[in-house]
Design a protein around this motif. Sequence first.
Motif, PDB file in Angstrom:
ATOM      1  N   UNK A  11       0.840  -1.196   0.000  1.00 21.43           N
ATOM      2  CA  UNK A  11       0.000   0.000   0.000  1.00 21.43           C
ATOM      3  C   UNK A  11       0.881   1.255   0.000  1.00 21.43           C
ATOM      4  N   UNK A  12       0.737   2.124  -1.024  1.00 20.48           N
ATOM      5  CA  UNK A  12       1.507   3.368  -1.046  1.00 20.48           C
ATOM      6  C   UNK A  12       1.262   4.200   0.219  1.00 20.48           C
ATOM      7  N   UNK A  13       2.294   4.923   0.632  1.00 20.64           N
ATOM      8  CA  UNK A  13       2.239   5.709   1.865  1.00 20.64           C
ATOM      9  C   UNK A  13       2.222   7.207   1.580  1.00 20.64           C
ATOM     10  N   UNK A  14       1.493   7.932   2.435  1.00 26.38           N
ATOM     11  CA  UNK A  14       1.305   9.372   2.289  1.00 26.38           C
ATOM     12  C   UNK A  14       1.403  10.051   3.654  1.00 26.38           C
ATOM     13  N   UNK A  15       1.681  11.359   3.619  1.00 25.16           N
ATOM     14  CA  UNK A  15       1.504  12.204   4.796  1.00 25.16           C
ATOM     15  C   UNK A  15       0.245  13.033   4.532  1.00 25.16           C
ATOM     16  N   UNK A  16      -0.174  13.809   5.519  1.00 25.47           N
ATOM     17  CA  UNK A  16      -1.330  14.686   5.339  1.00 25.47           C
ATOM     18  C   UNK A  16      -0.829  16.118   5.474  1.00 25.47           C
ATOM     19  N   UNK A  17      -1.121  16.966   4.504  1.00 27.61           N
ATOM     20  CA  UNK A  17      -0.576  18.324   4.460  1.00 27.61           C
ATOM     21  C   UNK A  17      -0.921  19.147   5.700  1.00 27.61           C
ATOM     22  N   UNK A  18      -2.015  18.841   6.376  1.00 26.03           N
ATOM     23  CA  UNK A  18      -2.421  19.633   7.553  1.00 26.03           C
ATOM     24  C   UNK A  18      -1.869  19.096   8.868  1.00 26.03           C
ATOM     25  N   UNK A  19      -1.178  17.957   8.813  1.00 17.38           N
ATOM     26  CA  UNK A  19      -0.573  17.420  10.036  1.00 17.38           C
ATOM     27  C   UNK A  19       0.649  18.240  10.424  1.00 17.38           C
ATOM     28  N   UNK A  20       1.006  18.136  11.688  1.00 17.80           N
ATOM     29  CA  UNK A  20       2.212  18.767  12.208  1.00 17.80           C
ATOM     30  C   UNK A  20       3.149  17.663  12.667  1.00 17.80           C
ATOM     31  N   UNK A  21       4.411  17.764  12.280  1.00 16.50           N
ATOM     32  CA  UNK A  21       5.390  16.749  12.669  1.00 16.50           C
ATOM     33  C   UNK A  21       5.407  16.596  14.176  1.00 16.50           C
ATOM     34  N   UNK A  22       5.407  15.354  14.636  1.00 12.34           N
ATOM     35  CA  UNK A  22       5.471  15.058  16.051  1.00 12.34           C
ATOM     36  C   UNK A  22       4.127  15.066  16.755  1.00 12.34           C
ATOM     37  N   UNK A  23       3.099  15.590  16.111  1.00 12.07           N
ATOM     38  CA  UNK A  23       1.770  15.624  16.739  1.00 12.07           C
ATOM     39  C   UNK A  23       1.115  14.258  16.610  1.00 12.07           C
ATOM     40  N   UNK A  24       0.407  13.851  17.643  1.00  7.71           N
ATOM     41  CA  UNK A  24      -0.296  12.572  17.604  1.00  7.71           C
ATOM     42  C   UNK A  24      -1.426  12.664  16.595  1.00  7.71           C
ATOM     43  N   UNK A  25      -1.507  11.686  15.721  1.00  9.02           N
ATOM     44  CA  UNK A  25      -2.561  11.668  14.712  1.00  9.02           C
ATOM     45  C   UNK A  25      -3.532  10.542  15.029  1.00  9.02           C
ATOM     46  N   UNK A  26      -4.785  10.781  14.784  1.00 11.71           N
ATOM     47  CA  UNK A  26      -5.802   9.769  15.060  1.00 11.71           C
ATOM     48  C   UNK A  26      -6.439   9.255  13.783  1.00 11.71           C
ATOM     49  N   UNK A  27      -5.927   9.674  12.640  1.00 13.13           N
ATOM     50  CA  UNK A  27      -6.523   9.295  11.365  1.00 13.13           C
ATOM     51  C   UNK A  27      -7.417  10.410  10.892  1.00 13.13           C
ATOM     52  N   UNK A  28      -7.628  10.468   9.613  1.00 15.14           N
ATOM     53  CA  UNK A  28      -8.393  11.557   9.036  1.00 15.14           C
ATOM     54  C   UNK A  28      -9.799  11.102   8.670  1.00 15.14           C
ATOM     55  N   UNK A  29      -9.891   9.957   8.016  1.00 14.54           N
ATOM     56  CA  UNK A  29     -11.193   9.418   7.633  1.00 14.54           C
ATOM     57  C   UNK A  29     -11.042   7.931   7.356  1.00 14.54           C
ATOM     58  N   UNK A  30     -12.151   7.292   7.110  1.00 16.47           N
ATOM     59  CA  UNK A  30     -12.113   5.861   6.812  1.00 16.47           C
ATOM     60  C   UNK A  30     -11.337   5.583   5.516  1.00 16.47           C
ATOM     61  N   UNK A  31     -11.332   6.556   4.578  1.00 15.37           N
ATOM     62  CA  UNK A  31     -10.596   6.386   3.325  1.00 15.37           C
ATOM     63  C   UNK A  31      -9.093   6.588   3.493  1.00 15.37           C
ATOM     64  N   UNK A  32      -8.688   7.251   4.566  1.00 12.81           N
ATOM     65  CA  UNK A  32      -7.278   7.553   4.823  1.00 12.81           C
ATOM     66  C   UNK A  32      -6.882   7.048   6.212  1.00 12.81           C
ATOM     67  N   UNK A  33      -6.803   5.746   6.382  1.00 15.43           N
ATOM     68  CA  UNK A  33      -6.440   5.224   7.708  1.00 15.43           C
ATOM     69  C   UNK A  33      -4.952   5.400   8.002  1.00 15.43           C
TER      70      UNK A  33
END
Length: 123
Positions: free
Chosen positions: A97-119
């Motif tokens: 599965x290709x890997x991506x970052x999310x443009x609105x994330x901040x490095x080091x911040x805990x992420x909980x996922x964006x949506x069911x399409x982007x786990x």
Amino acid sequence: MTIRLSLSALALAVIAAGCASTGATPAKTADGVLVGSSGMTLYTFDRDAAGSGKSVCNGPCATNWPPLMATGSDAASGDWSVVTRDDGAKQWAYKGKPLYTFARDTAGAAATGVSANWPLATK
């Protein structure tokens, strides 16, 4: 002469192995979630078919979801592979599965996922 040619071939093989990619993974795991070397959380996209060797997130999609880019010398190792994007650039994939970052994330911040399409990409 045969021995000299064999030794030369062996020496070239050793040199080539030394120049090859070290097999280092492009991400680490933090709390079970894959994180890129920049500290950004990594995601997969449900529309990407595992093992297809392709990303369907291009153009504006890739602006919002920047791919985890690979270099031309990066090579597959274990669960890690490299896919070729529509523009010819290389992108890392984990378990196909290709890997991506999310443009609105901040490095080091805990992420909980964006949506069911982007786990979150997990190990």
